[in-house]
Design a protein around this motif. Structure first.
Motif, PDB file in Angstrom:
ATOM      1  N   ALA A  68       0.751  -0.505   5.567  1.00  0.00           N
ATOM      2  CA  ALA A  68      -0.142  -0.584   4.412  1.00  0.00           C
ATOM      3  C   ALA A  68       0.157   0.601   3.514  1.00  0.00           C
ATOM      4  O   ALA A  68       0.600   1.652   3.980  1.00  0.00           O
ATOM      5  N   VAL A  69      -0.098   0.423   2.224  1.00  0.00           N
ATOM      6  CA  VAL A  69       0.209   1.451   1.235  1.00  0.00           C
ATOM      7  C   VAL A  69      -1.029   1.696   0.381  1.00  0.00           C
ATOM      8  O   VAL A  69      -1.693   0.754  -0.057  1.00  0.00           O
ATOM      9  N   VAL A  70      -1.321   2.978   0.143  1.00  0.00           N
ATOM     10  CA  VAL A  70      -2.405   3.365  -0.765  1.00  0.00           C
ATOM     11  C   VAL A  70      -1.772   3.955  -2.014  1.00  0.00           C
ATOM     12  O   VAL A  70      -0.939   4.858  -1.931  1.00  0.00           O
ATOM     13  N   LEU A  71      -2.158   3.433  -3.169  1.00  0.00           N
ATOM     14  CA  LEU A  71      -1.685   3.963  -4.444  1.00  0.00           C
ATOM     15  C   LEU A  71      -2.801   4.787  -5.068  1.00  0.00           C
ATOM     16  O   LEU A  71      -3.876   4.257  -5.385  1.00  0.00           O
ATOM     17  N   SER A  72      -2.576   6.083  -5.227  1.00  0.00           N
ATOM     18  CA  SER A  72      -3.608   6.990  -5.743  1.00  0.00           C
ATOM     19  C   SER A  72      -3.002   7.892  -6.805  1.00  0.00           C
ATOM     20  O   SER A  72      -1.888   7.659  -7.272  1.00  0.00           O
ATOM     21  N   LYS A 127       4.277  -5.169   2.081  1.00  0.00           N
ATOM     22  CA  LYS A 127       3.115  -4.509   2.659  1.00  0.00           C
ATOM     23  C   LYS A 127       1.975  -4.519   1.630  1.00  0.00           C
ATOM     24  O   LYS A 127       2.211  -4.360   0.436  1.00  0.00           O
ATOM     25  N   PRO A 128       0.722  -4.679   2.061  1.00  0.00           N
ATOM     26  CA  PRO A 128      -0.391  -4.666   1.113  1.00  0.00           C
ATOM     27  C   PRO A 128      -0.517  -3.306   0.439  1.00  0.00           C
ATOM     28  O   PRO A 128      -0.412  -2.267   1.093  1.00  0.00           O
ATOM     29  N   ALA A 234       1.264  -7.312  11.734  1.00  0.00           N
ATOM     30  CA  ALA A 234       2.022  -7.106  10.499  1.00  0.00           C
ATOM     31  C   ALA A 234       2.524  -8.425   9.932  1.00  0.00           C
ATOM     32  O   ALA A 234       2.551  -8.623   8.716  1.00  0.00           O
ATOM     33  N   TRP A 235       2.915  -9.342  10.820  1.00  0.00           N
ATOM     34  CA  TRP A 235       3.408 -10.643  10.353  1.00  0.00           C
ATOM     35  C   TRP A 235       2.295 -11.422   9.668  1.00  0.00           C
ATOM     36  O   TRP A 235       2.523 -12.067   8.637  1.00  0.00           O
ATOM     37  N   ALA A 236       1.096 -11.356  10.212  1.00  0.00           N
ATOM     38  CA  ALA A 236      -0.033 -12.068   9.607  1.00  0.00           C
ATOM     39  C   ALA A 236      -0.424 -11.443   8.269  1.00  0.00           C
ATOM     40  O   ALA A 236      -0.735 -12.155   7.307  1.00  0.00           O
ATOM     41  N   VAL A 237      -0.408 -10.111   8.191  1.00  0.00           N
ATOM     42  CA  VAL A 237      -0.777  -9.423   6.954  1.00  0.00           C
ATOM     43  C   VAL A 237       0.247  -9.708   5.855  1.00  0.00           C
ATOM     44  O   VAL A 237      -0.118 -10.072   4.722  1.00  0.00           O
ATOM     45  N   MET A 238       1.519  -9.562   6.182  1.00  0.00           N
ATOM     46  CA  MET A 238       2.553  -9.830   5.179  1.00  0.00           C
ATOM     47  C   MET A 238       2.565 -11.295   4.773  1.00  0.00           C
ATOM     48  O   MET A 238       2.764 -11.629   3.599  1.00  0.00           O
TER      49      MET A 238
END
Length: 290
Positions: A68-72, A127-128, A234-238
């Motif tokens: 997962a990635v956070v953009l800040s 990745k989300p 991860a497979w379900a999220v992607m």
């Protein structure tokens, strides 16, 4: 967090950025933070930023440790929009006096397409990507967060599509992505008036999912949400992200066919059996690594 192998994707990811800071704040969590890091310029998107954002997203896309990635953003504001007056401005040459009109038009078009592709890289990352917005989010900053999967903000956040006041049309994705997020009418009002909206208004129209009382609470809350997502398969999220994006642009019938085809292959994963087994055994599942 950098590995001993200096040529590894993670080692490459954690160095070499000038407009971004890319880190893994919690070594125990498979979450990376991409932080706009030009606070003195209110994180305006420079030509270098447009080059570095897709590079960071591409690396995170293929980095197994990132789920997962956070953009800040650093400093008091999230993003002041596009930096048009600095060196390397891609529109400077096409707009120069005396330029051939056809060549100028093509130069502007190519520059816009390149900037569009840089922000689309956020959407294309498997990745989300979760946006954590504080302070002012202007113009190109709104385009950037519109490309994210989930958006949160602090109570001091404001959002504005300022392009109409600059005698131009917003061209980096907000007009294309926001109607599906907040509805056509809301986007039309924001884009045609250039009105600045508050965090609470953004929440009411669905631009953000939640408003936190402070930046500190925003950072902690988003980190917790990102960690929870990263602990799922991860497979379900992607797959969920891929199907959501695909279904946005096609009919319901086509979307149903797409997800059926996706699951026909992905339901063979070991994660599904682990999830079922963990449910029966009343324990937390241990999903496979990428």
């Amino acid at each position: 967090m950098a590995t001993s192998d200096r040529g590894s994707p993670e080692a490459e990811l954690l160095r070499g950025f000038k407009t971004l800071a890319v880190t893994r704040p919690d070594p125990a969590a498979a979450v990376y933070e991409v932080r706009l890091n030009r606070p003195a310029q209110r994180n305006a998107l420079s030509p270098e930023a447009f080059a570095e954002i897709p590079r960071a997203m591409s690396l995170l896309d293929r980095l197994p440790a990132a789920r997962a990635v956070v953009l800040s953003a650093s400093g008091p504001h999230f993003c002041a929009g596009i930096e048009l007056g600095g060196p390397g401005n891609p529109l400077a040459a096409p707009l120069a006096r005396g330029a051939d009109p056809a060549a100028a038009a093509e130069g502007i078009r190519r520059a816009i397409l390149d900037m569009q592709a840089a922000l689309t890289a956020v959407e294309l990352c498997r990745k989300p990507v979760i946006a954590a917005v504080h302070g002012a989010c202007v113009g190109g900053g709104v385009d950037l967060v519109a490309a994210c999967d989930i958006r949160y903000c602090s109570k001091d956040a404001t959002f504005v599509l300022k392009e109409v006041d600059m005698a131009i049309v917003a061209d980096l994705g907000a007009l294309q992505r926001l109607p599906g997020i907040v509805g056509y009418g809301n986007v039309a009002e924001l884009a045609l008036t250039g009105r600045r909206i508050t965090a609470l208004e953004a929440r009411e129209m669905g631009l953000v999912s939640k408003v936190f009382d402070s930046k500190q609470e925003l950072d902690a809350g988003v980190a917790k949400i990102a960690k929870e997502i990263s602990e799922k398969s991860a497979w379900a999220v992607m797959g969920t992200k891929a199907v959501l994006l695909r279904s946005r642009d096609i009919t319901v019938e086509q979307g149903l066919e797409h997800v059926a085809t996706w699951n026909a292959g992905m339901m063979k994963s070991n994660d599904l059996m682990e999830a079922i087994k963990a449910f029966v055994e009343k324990r937390k599942p241990v999903f496979s690594k990428l």
